[in-house]
Write an enzyme that holds these catalytic residues in place. Structure first.
Site, PDB file in Angstrom:
ATOM      1  N   ILE A 225      43.831  46.423  39.466  1.00 37.91           N
ATOM      2  CA  ILE A 225      44.828  46.071  40.157  1.00 37.91           C
ATOM      3  C   ILE A 225      46.363  46.405  39.655  1.00 37.91           C
ATOM      4  O   ILE A 225      47.040  46.740  39.699  1.00 37.91           O
ATOM      5  CB  ILE A 225      44.999  44.719  41.366  1.00 37.91           C
ATOM      6  CG1 ILE A 225      43.722  44.044  42.573  1.00 37.91           C
ATOM      7  CG2 ILE A 225      46.248  44.706  41.800  1.00 37.91           C
ATOM      8  CD1 ILE A 225      43.217  43.783  42.411  1.00 37.91           C
ATOM      9  N   GLY A 296      42.792  38.241  35.514  1.00 40.59           N
ATOM     10  CA  GLY A 296      42.006  37.380  36.034  1.00 40.59           C
ATOM     11  C   GLY A 296      40.350  37.559  35.771  1.00 40.59           C
ATOM     12  O   GLY A 296      40.573  38.764  35.516  1.00 40.59           O
ATOM     13  N   TYR A 357      36.517  30.097  40.131  1.00 37.63           N
ATOM     14  CA  TYR A 357      37.527  30.915  40.357  1.00 37.63           C
ATOM     15  C   TYR A 357      38.335  30.811  41.723  1.00 37.63           C
ATOM     16  O   TYR A 357      39.854  30.497  41.831  1.00 37.63           O
ATOM     17  CB  TYR A 357      36.824  32.236  40.963  1.00 37.63           C
ATOM     18  CG  TYR A 357      37.491  33.071  41.484  1.00 37.63           C
ATOM     19  CD1 TYR A 357      38.185  34.142  39.974  1.00 37.63           C
ATOM     20  CD2 TYR A 357      38.109  33.438  42.307  1.00 37.63           C
ATOM     21  CE1 TYR A 357      39.221  35.031  40.359  1.00 37.63           C
ATOM     22  CE2 TYR A 357      39.129  35.102  42.585  1.00 37.63           C
ATOM     23  CZ  TYR A 357      39.623  35.447  41.918  1.00 37.63           C
ATOM     24  OH  TYR A 357      40.134  37.084  41.892  1.00 37.63           O
TER      25      TYR A 357
HETATM   26  P1  NAD Z   1      39.613  43.759  36.550  1.00 36.70           P
HETATM   27  O1  NAD Z   1      38.157  42.897  36.228  1.00 36.70           O
HETATM   28  O2  NAD Z   1      39.292  45.429  37.044  1.00 36.70           O
HETATM   29  O3  NAD Z   1      40.885  44.060  36.046  1.00 36.70           O
HETATM   30  C1  NAD Z   1      41.276  43.284  35.099  1.00 36.70           C
HETATM   31  C2  NAD Z   1      42.281  43.034  34.231  1.00 36.70           C
HETATM   32  O4  NAD Z   1      42.452  41.875  33.233  1.00 36.70           O
HETATM   33  C3  NAD Z   1      41.062  43.658  33.496  1.00 36.70           C
HETATM   34  O5  NAD Z   1      41.593  45.017  32.225  1.00 36.70           O
HETATM   35  C4  NAD Z   1      41.208  42.689  31.842  1.00 36.70           C
HETATM   36  O6  NAD Z   1      40.874  43.266  30.832  1.00 36.70           O
HETATM   37  C5  NAD Z   1      42.623  42.293  32.373  1.00 36.70           C
HETATM   38  N1  NAD Z   1      41.727  40.796  30.768  1.00 36.70           N
HETATM   39  C6  NAD Z   1      40.785  39.195  31.028  1.00 36.70           C
HETATM   40  N2  NAD Z   1      40.810  38.713  30.244  1.00 36.70           N
HETATM   41  C7  NAD Z   1      42.380  39.468  29.749  1.00 36.70           C
HETATM   42  C8  NAD Z   1      42.712  38.230  29.136  1.00 36.70           C
HETATM   43  N3  NAD Z   1      42.527  37.132  28.787  1.00 36.70           N
HETATM   44  N4  NAD Z   1      43.546  38.629  28.360  1.00 36.70           N
HETATM   45  C9  NAD Z   1      45.004  39.880  28.891  1.00 36.70           C
HETATM   46  N5  NAD Z   1      44.185  40.169  30.065  1.00 36.70           N
HETATM   47  C10 NAD Z   1      42.926  39.944  30.633  1.00 36.70           C
HETATM   48  O7  NAD Z   1      40.118  43.197  37.800  1.00 36.70           O
HETATM   49  P2  NAD Z   1      40.920  43.649  39.374  1.00 36.70           P
HETATM   50  O8  NAD Z   1      40.130  43.412  40.904  1.00 36.70           O
HETATM   51  O9  NAD Z   1      42.110  44.687  39.148  1.00 36.70           O
HETATM   52  O10 NAD Z   1      41.496  41.618  39.309  1.00 36.70           O
HETATM   53  C11 NAD Z   1      43.010  41.802  39.201  1.00 36.70           C
HETATM   54  C12 NAD Z   1      43.198  40.367  39.783  1.00 36.70           C
HETATM   55  O11 NAD Z   1      43.261  40.878  40.591  1.00 36.70           O
HETATM   56  C13 NAD Z   1      42.622  39.637  39.348  1.00 36.70           C
HETATM   57  O12 NAD Z   1      43.467  38.221  38.412  1.00 36.70           O
HETATM   58  C14 NAD Z   1      42.034  39.162  40.042  1.00 36.70           C
HETATM   59  O13 NAD Z   1      41.517  37.820  40.222  1.00 36.70           O
HETATM   60  C15 NAD Z   1      42.774  39.086  41.579  1.00 36.70           C
HETATM   61  N6  NAD Z   1      42.258  39.469  42.907  1.00 36.70           N
HETATM   62  C16 NAD Z   1      41.210  40.363  43.025  1.00 36.70           C
HETATM   63  C17 NAD Z   1      40.396  40.547  44.111  1.00 36.70           C
HETATM   64  C18 NAD Z   1      39.253  41.655  44.290  1.00 36.70           C
HETATM   65  O14 NAD Z   1      39.202  42.106  45.289  1.00 36.70           O
HETATM   66  N7  NAD Z   1      39.349  43.032  43.367  1.00 36.70           N
HETATM   67  C19 NAD Z   1      40.828  39.867  44.957  1.00 36.70           C
HETATM   68  C20 NAD Z   1      41.654  38.744  44.585  1.00 36.70           C
HETATM   69  C21 NAD Z   1      42.743  38.709  43.587  1.00 36.70           C
END
Ligand code: NAD
Length: 452
Positions: A225, A296, A357
């Site tokens: 995202i 996240g 979470y």
């Molecule tokens: P993802 O795991 O694919 O990507 C998350 C990115 O954050 C990764 O590149 C990771 O390296 C980076 N990251 C993690 N810890 C970090 C840190 N300490 N410092 C810097 N970077 C860090 O996740 P995603 O699915 O793309 O989700 C992105 C956001 O959207 C998150 O906050 C997640 O909680 C939220 N979200 C996602 C979904 C979903 O369905 N995918 C649903 C609700 C919320």
């Protein structure tokens, strides 16, 4: 991400088979593409009063074919219900039933949008009845729509009329393909003290650059995202700084190069993360206008099996790091800073196996409401986007059966969203067009049952 089920039921033999077996057939969503008309057909504008007339004039100015009464044989691209002057439940029936007739011939990807006032404790009971009644009505309309059509609502704050630039920005977002996976949701628009773009300069197909001249930071932008958000902010005209952990450095550099932005390798749990970001943005680009807290993590376990490390790491990355960074940004006294954070529908309804979470993501909704006023005082603001089921590497880790349920059965739109859907909502809330929208959480979840 490849999705065998969606591919199967979306084409040829699979489509016929799915129909015969009664399997859900997810509609194709109308997503934003530059140059596409903002609505896929004529607009039916129901309701009466000054706001309705003002809105009709504005929509005509956007070169839309606006009708004030239902007629047969029209494939409406949008239906508005302007109800801000309604004072009793008896006023809702006539326009609701007129809307119902139009729903039979809606164009695919059509939009239903209501404009109303939010009920307050000061309202007379009959006024509160029609105001709250309209919310239940719109959310149920959203569940009845087919063909990728959606229904959403806007609450007009005091002094907000049909010419308010933030209201029109929100209408453009809801009308356009940018809101493809936003369904059954309400946003409040307040009269904003800060400067909003003149309506005439708002290019509603998004071809103009709403974020031109802005510098935006996106955390967790190496993939998923976050990378999608960085791409959309860049498309919308911003200079983008992408942030991620050093271990994701190669992927991060690729994103930065693709977008002619800069990469900052940084673990956001570092005590001085906010200052490091400020130094990079101000030093390399001379300003900082937008921060997207996207990084996240999940460490799912039933609470009975949860260990301290799993609990602490999720709270540290998802919540405490943001509190610290926000303090640093506020201390820097930046003018017009808009922050958007990524919450989750898990934080709204709760989710089995996600106590840590959900606590972090619900906590962020509290942070948004409590932090926004200080930013608004400096001409900015803060909001959250709460994604539902979005197809990314994070959700790919969910067991197959749970994933199929999350994707197909729960949301009204019968499919998971794409990272782009979240990114469009984030870019809208980060833009000056949303300066009257603050302290709120917008769900991008296809009207998932989770979170109601
Ligand atoms: P993802 O795991 O694919 O990507 C998350 C990115 O954050 C990764 O590149 C990771 O390296 C980076 N990251 C993690 N810890 C970090 C840190 N300490 N410092 C810097 N970077 C860090 O996740 P995603 O699915 O793309 O989700 C992105 C956001 O959207 C998150 O906050 C997640 O909680 C939220 N979200 C996602 C979904 C979903 O369905 N995918 C649903 C609700 C919320």
């Amino acid at each position: 991400m490849a999705d065998a089920y969606m591919d199967l039921v979306g084409s040829g033999f699979g489509k016929v088979l799915a129909k015969q077996l009664g399997l859900p057939q997810p509609p194709k969503l109308r997503r934003y593409q530059s140059g596409e008309p903002i609505a896929p057909g004529p607009v039916l504008l129901l309701g009466s009063g000054a706001t309705a007339q003002q809105l009709a004039d504005v929509l005509l100015g956007w070169e839309l074919d606006v009708r004030r009464h239902f007629t047969d044989n029209v494939r409406y691209g949008a239906v508005f219900l302007v109800a801000d002057s309604f004072e009793s439940p008896s006023e809702l029936g006539e326009p609701a039933l007129e809307m119902g007739r139009a729903l039979k011939t809606l164009a695919p990807g059509a939009r239903v949008i209501s404009l109303s006032k939010q009920a307050t404790e000061q309202d007379k009971p009959s006024v509160a009845a029609v105001r709250r009644g309209l919310e239940g009505f719109i959310r149920s309309v959203a569940r009845e729509l087919r063909g990728g059509a959606t229904a959403n609502g806007l609450f007009l704050g005091d002094g907000v009329d049909g010419h308010n630039a933030s209201l029109l920005g929100a209408i453009r977002f809801f009308l356009s393909g940018k809101s493809a996976y936003v369904d059954g949701q309400f946003l409040s628009v307040e009269a904003s003290g800060s400067t909003v773009p003149d309506v005439r300069t708002l290019n509603y197909d998004g071809a103009s650059a709403p974020l031109a001249g802005k510098v935006a930071v996106v955390t967790g932008a190496a993939r998923g995202i976050g990378a999608a958000i960085a791409r959309v902010l860049h498309r919308d005209g911003a200079k983008v700084v992408v942030v991620d952990v050093p271990a994701a450095g190669d992927a991060l550099t690729k994103v930065a190069n693709e977008l002619s932005g800069t990469a900052l390798q940084l673990d956001i749990t570092r005590e001085d993360a906010g200052d490091v970001i400020l130094k990079h943005a101000l030093g390399r680009h001379g300003r900082l206008d937008i921060v997207i807290h996207n990084a996240g993590i999940t460490r799912d376990k039933l609470l009975a099996n949860m260990d301290q490390a799993k609990w602490d790491s999720v709270i540290a990355v998802n919540l405490e790091s943001q509190l610290r960074m926000n303090e640093a940004f506020l201390a820097a006294d930046l003018q017009g800073l808009r922050i958007v954070t990524l919450a989750s529908t898990s934080g709204i309804a709760g989710n089995r196996g996600q106590t840590n979470y959900a606590a972090s993501k619900a906590g962020l909704m509290g942070v948004v409401a409590a932090t926004s006023p200080a930013l608004e005082a400096r001409g900015g603001g803060m909001n959250a986007v709460a994604p539902g089921f979005i197809e990314t590497e994070m959700t790919a880790k969910i067991p197959v059966a749970t994933r199929a349920v999350g994707r197909l059965l729960m949301p009204s739109l019968m499919q998971g969203g794409l990272p782009q859907d979240v990114a469009e909502a984030v870019s809208f809330l980060a833009s000056p067009e949303a300066s009257g929208i603050n302290g709120q959480t917008l769900r991008v979840c296809g009207q998932s049952l989770i979170g109601a």
